[in-house]
Write a protein that holds these residues in place. Sequence first.
Motif, PDB file in Angstrom:
ATOM      1  N   GLU A  52       0.831  -1.196   0.000  1.00  0.00           N
ATOM      2  CA  GLU A  52       0.000   0.000   0.000  1.00  0.00           C
ATOM      3  C   GLU A  52       0.866   1.247   0.000  1.00  0.00           C
ATOM      4  O   GLU A  52       0.612   2.224  -0.707  1.00  0.00           O
ATOM      5  N   ASN A  53       1.869   1.161   0.767  1.00  0.00           N
ATOM      6  CA  ASN A  53       2.815   2.257   0.880  1.00  0.00           C
ATOM      7  C   ASN A  53       3.419   2.616  -0.476  1.00  0.00           C
ATOM      8  O   ASN A  53       3.498   3.789  -0.854  1.00  0.00           O
ATOM      9  N   TYR A  54       3.818   1.580  -1.125  1.00  0.00           N
ATOM     10  CA  TYR A  54       4.443   1.812  -2.422  1.00  0.00           C
ATOM     11  C   TYR A  54       3.472   2.419  -3.398  1.00  0.00           C
ATOM     12  O   TYR A  54       3.804   3.312  -4.174  1.00  0.00           O
ATOM     13  N   MET A  55       2.248   1.977  -3.329  1.00  0.00           N
ATOM     14  CA  MET A  55       1.269   2.529  -4.249  1.00  0.00           C
ATOM     15  C   MET A  55       1.051   4.009  -3.999  1.00  0.00           C
ATOM     16  O   MET A  55       0.950   4.807  -4.934  1.00  0.00           O
ATOM     17  N   ARG A  56       1.031   4.358  -2.760  1.00  0.00           N
ATOM     18  CA  ARG A  56       0.870   5.785  -2.460  1.00  0.00           C
ATOM     19  C   ARG A  56       2.057   6.570  -2.972  1.00  0.00           C
ATOM     20  O   ARG A  56       1.931   7.671  -3.508  1.00  0.00           O
ATOM     21  N   LEU A  57       3.196   5.993  -2.783  1.00  0.00           N
ATOM     22  CA  LEU A  57       4.410   6.664  -3.267  1.00  0.00           C
ATOM     23  C   LEU A  57       4.341   6.883  -4.765  1.00  0.00           C
ATOM     24  O   LEU A  57       4.655   7.953  -5.284  1.00  0.00           O
ATOM     25  N   LYS A  58       3.914   5.868  -5.439  1.00  0.00           N
ATOM     26  CA  LYS A  58       3.830   5.976  -6.881  1.00  0.00           C
ATOM     27  C   LYS A  58       2.820   7.046  -7.295  1.00  0.00           C
ATOM     28  O   LYS A  58       3.051   7.797  -8.235  1.00  0.00           O
ATOM     29  N   LYS A  59       1.746   7.064  -6.579  1.00  0.00           N
ATOM     30  CA  LYS A  59       0.726   8.071  -6.900  1.00  0.00           C
ATOM     31  C   LYS A  59       1.305   9.462  -6.779  1.00  0.00           C
ATOM     32  O   LYS A  59       1.106  10.318  -7.635  1.00  0.00           O
ATOM     33  N   LEU A  60       2.029   9.649  -5.726  1.00  0.00           N
ATOM     34  CA  LEU A  60       2.675  10.944  -5.535  1.00  0.00           C
ATOM     35  C   LEU A  60       3.578  11.298  -6.693  1.00  0.00           C
ATOM     36  O   LEU A  60       3.546  12.402  -7.228  1.00  0.00           O
ATOM     37  N   GLN A  61       4.359  10.345  -7.051  1.00  0.00           N
ATOM     38  CA  GLN A  61       5.304  10.591  -8.143  1.00  0.00           C
ATOM     39  C   GLN A  61       4.583  10.954  -9.424  1.00  0.00           C
ATOM     40  O   GLN A  61       4.969  11.869 -10.146  1.00  0.00           O
ATOM     41  N   ILE A  62       3.544  10.232  -9.700  1.00  0.00           N
ATOM     42  CA  ILE A  62       2.831  10.491 -10.941  1.00  0.00           C
ATOM     43  C   ILE A  62       2.196  11.869 -10.912  1.00  0.00           C
ATOM     44  O   ILE A  62       2.212  12.603 -11.897  1.00  0.00           O
ATOM     45  N   GLU A  63       1.685  12.216  -9.773  1.00  0.00           N
ATOM     46  CA  GLU A  63       1.103  13.557  -9.696  1.00  0.00           C
ATOM     47  C   GLU A  63       2.131  14.622  -9.973  1.00  0.00           C
ATOM     48  O   GLU A  63       1.890  15.578 -10.687  1.00  0.00           O
ATOM     49  N   GLU A  64       3.282  14.409  -9.407  1.00  0.00           N
ATOM     50  CA  GLU A  64       4.318  15.417  -9.626  1.00  0.00           C
ATOM     51  C   GLU A  64       4.723  15.497 -11.074  1.00  0.00           C
ATOM     52  O   GLU A  64       4.914  16.561 -11.624  1.00  0.00           O
ATOM     53  N   LEU A  65       4.852  14.362 -11.654  1.00  0.00           N
ATOM     54  CA  LEU A  65       5.325  14.348 -13.038  1.00  0.00           C
ATOM     55  C   LEU A  65       4.283  14.888 -14.001  1.00  0.00           C
ATOM     56  O   LEU A  65       4.614  15.419 -15.046  1.00  0.00           O
ATOM     57  N   SER A  66       3.042  14.725 -13.642  1.00  0.00           N
ATOM     58  CA  SER A  66       2.039  15.140 -14.612  1.00  0.00           C
ATOM     59  C   SER A  66       1.808  16.631 -14.613  1.00  0.00           C
ATOM     60  O   SER A  66       1.105  17.145 -15.454  1.00  0.00           O
ATOM     61  N   LYS A  67       2.427  17.296 -13.669  1.00  0.00           N
ATOM     62  CA  LYS A  67       2.276  18.752 -13.711  1.00  0.00           C
ATOM     63  C   LYS A  67       3.069  19.282 -14.879  1.00  0.00           C
ATOM     64  O   LYS A  67       4.231  18.916 -15.068  1.00  0.00           O
ATOM     65  N   PRO A  68       2.486  20.184 -15.626  1.00  0.00           N
ATOM     66  CA  PRO A  68       3.237  20.706 -16.771  1.00  0.00           C
ATOM     67  C   PRO A  68       4.347  21.634 -16.286  1.00  0.00           C
ATOM     68  O   PRO A  68       4.267  22.206 -15.210  1.00  0.00           O
ATOM     69  N   LEU A  69       5.324  21.772 -17.142  1.00  0.00           N
ATOM     70  CA  LEU A  69       6.453  22.601 -16.754  1.00  0.00           C
ATOM     71  C   LEU A  69       6.071  24.064 -16.699  1.00  0.00           C
ATOM     72  O   LEU A  69       6.547  24.821 -15.878  1.00  0.00           O
ATOM     73  N   ARG A  70       5.252  24.412 -17.649  1.00  0.00           N
ATOM     74  CA  ARG A  70       4.799  25.819 -17.642  1.00  0.00           C
ATOM     75  C   ARG A  70       3.301  25.842 -17.404  1.00  0.00           C
ATOM     76  O   ARG A  70       2.586  24.968 -17.847  1.00  0.00           O
ATOM     77  N   PHE A  71       2.908  26.807 -16.752  1.00  0.00           N
ATOM     78  CA  PHE A  71       1.457  26.932 -16.573  1.00  0.00           C
ATOM     79  C   PHE A  71       1.089  28.397 -16.616  1.00  0.00           C
ATOM     80  O   PHE A  71       1.895  29.274 -16.344  1.00  0.00           O
ATOM     81  N   SER A  72      -0.112  28.634 -16.988  1.00  0.00           N
ATOM     82  CA  SER A  72      -0.566  30.018 -17.068  1.00  0.00           C
ATOM     83  C   SER A  72      -1.428  30.327 -15.859  1.00  0.00           C
ATOM     84  O   SER A  72      -2.207  29.507 -15.379  1.00  0.00           O
ATOM     85  N   GLN A  73      -1.234  31.489 -15.410  1.00  0.00           N
ATOM     86  CA  GLN A  73      -1.920  31.900 -14.191  1.00  0.00           C
ATOM     87  C   GLN A  73      -2.587  33.241 -14.425  1.00  0.00           C
ATOM     88  O   GLN A  73      -1.969  34.137 -15.011  1.00  0.00           O
TER      89      GLN A  73
END
Lengths: 263, 567
Positions: A136-157
């Motif tokens: 379970e722990n690992y899955m949470r870790l992976k989720k975190l990683q994916i969330e981070e990676l899926s953020k785009p490098l640039r974003f408009s605000q």
Amino acid sequence: MSDKGDVDLTGAKQNTGVWLVKVPKYLSQQWAKATGRGEVGKLRICKNQGKAEVSFTLNEELTTLDTVGQKSSMVRAPREHPFTLQTVGGQTLAVFTENSSGQSDAETGGSGTGPDKIALEGMVVQRAECRPAVSENYMRLKKLQIEELSKPLRFSQQLDKAVTTNYKPVANHAYNLDYEKKKKEEGKRARADKQQVLDMLFSAFEKHQYYNIKDLVDITKQPVIYLKEILRDIGIYNVKGTHKNTWELKPEYRHYQNEEKSD
Amino acid sequence: MRQQTKEEEFLDANGASCFRLLLNFVINGTSCSAVMTSLGSSSSSTTEYVVRVPKNTSKKYNIMAFNAGDKVSCSTWTQARMERDMSNRRIYGEEETQEGAAGSEFGKKQREEARRKKYGIVTKEFKVEDQPWILKVNGKAGRRFKGLKKGGVTENASYYIFTQSADGAFEAFPVHSWYNFTPQAKHRTLTAEEAEEEWGRRNKVVNHFSIMLQRRLRGQERGEEEEEEGEKGGKKKKKKEGRGGDLRIHDLEDDLEMSSDESDGSNGDDDEAKSKAKKEKGPKGKGKKKKKKDSDLEGFEDSDDGDFEGLEVDYMSDESSSEEEQQEKTKHNKGEDVPKGIDEMSESEEESEEENKNEEDGKEEEEEEDGKKTPVQVEKKKKKDSSGESDSSEDSDIEGEAASALFMKKRTPPKRGGGRGSAGSSRTGSRPGTPSIDNAATSNTLRAAANKLEQGKRQTTVPSTETPAAKRLKMEPSPQSSSGKSTPQPVSGKSTPSSSDVLLTEDAVRRYLIRKPMTTKDLLKKFQTKRTGLSSEQTVNVLAQILKRLNPERKNINDKMHFYLTE
């Protein structure tokens, strides 16, 4: 002093066997945080009726992750990592090391100039992949990683207010003021003695063959008309096929082979 | 004990030598109990080791990967050197033109930089880290490897090297980069262009071993002067013959060798001796002449239709003739360098040796420029082999004479004039005024050749003198002897051909002439020596007699004398 390029073959001679292990990124990050002598965990090798089972257990203290965000305390790196063993076949893998030049103290050269020492450490006899035990722990870790990676490098605000701090209307810009002051200081360019100007020109043409009129004006600090007159005497105006129109010395004044010029 | 056995089994199963070390420790009970724990059980044993990742190590670990097929065994290496391959530096580094001095502009560098920025040209940096390695094993005579960096190794996962340290713990070192090492060939290889050429000829070339040989020799030749070419050509010939002897692969070589045996005794010996001796001299002289002649030739001849129809083209003139595509097939073959099949080769064997030789040499030089040396050399060698061929198998030497006279500078105008004078005097006025000597040599020599045909028994001095010395040296004895012989031959309309493909009969000639006007050359072309089985000399003479009997009409087409019959 060993010759640069000589490979130290002691490892090959001894046939030292090493393992090549592929380790996940997060684990290598954790290992980088190790303290002291660098102990990171324990490797357990189990031999079960001919089949070997290898597994690695991460030390407790290294399981905390430094992730950004709120979830850092919740997620920890998994501790158990079984190894998947593979054969090396198809490739002969050797391990060689390179001593970074700045640190080899056998050489007297300064940093960056000393030669690298290359040594053959050994041959790879086993390949393995370090996998985390699924939890379970690992899955949470992976989720975190994916969330981070899926953020785009640039974003408009969207901004609430328009930015008004950059350009304010000014009577006269600071840059302009400086420029005018500089010009005033220099004053108008005065015609110097013709011989002096010629000397300056000749020394300039010693360095380069082709000059732009603007550059010559800069160098000699003469008014343009006066300079052009002088140039017409000693030089030729050159379209040269390129856009820039350049001046060069007349052939009789030139003597470029030895970087001298005849007058 | 039992444990030990099990451990050894374990080792065999895995082949891991580090385990052996490890387990020896266990068994011998050296002082590492703090590091490892060993759990015994009946069928399995577990050992635990501490894993350390040493910090602040100055050594960077890299992987050196070899293909299994290369059979690299590092234990066999006695000595090795490895350095970075810096040959790409000049591509990435800025080419520094000479500063100062002539040609430089003031502020050029800044302007160049500004220009690059404007256009967004980004030049990659030259990173020493990313350059390939050159690994040399066992010194000069050993193997060489090139190691290229493999990208993307450390992007998503890290590789670690686990080694066993002295205290039984595992130490893990991160792998910095991965290099794939491939062995480098020490033997000579073809370049891409050459490989393409050879590929195009793969169906025709049987003797593949000669490919590299020719290439090497070609390289040697290019660097040397013309004079040497002849010698090398000779050497090549010998080498090739030797090889032919060894391998006996190529049909044509066999053919050629045998045909050289068949040549007449006197001729053969002469030829052989002379051919070898001449090869140096002849090609030398010819080489020089040819070069000039080729250039002359370019402006010389108009490529009118029909101009070259009956013309037996000298091999030297290949450049122009191959460019003009009105050549007959055989001529075209001669002119054509690239693919020459075996059939074509045997056909071209018929051509005179002189011409062969000239072709070779001429081709050699021309081809140097073209860069198509290989096919030419193959053929050249064959032709040189065939230089031992007898004259009897040649086409009429008139063709050769005419052509050679055409293209050789060493024409002997005075003698020709003499010949023509005699011809003119003996001729009736049907022939238009003899052109001046300075005229295009074609008409001169052709006319002279036609004269010979008409006469049929003129003294042989004319043909022999008309031919330029170098080329016709070999021929000199033979024309003289054979034409002397031919005169007493019975003047029969029928020749005695051994092969009965084409008979040189009056009827045949009549048929041709009725069909269309032909020059003497054309006629001779029709009755090729190989087909009729006559020697060139005989053909000429018989044809001359036939023509005398037929007494065809003469018409001057394009400055050439054509014969025709109306019936």
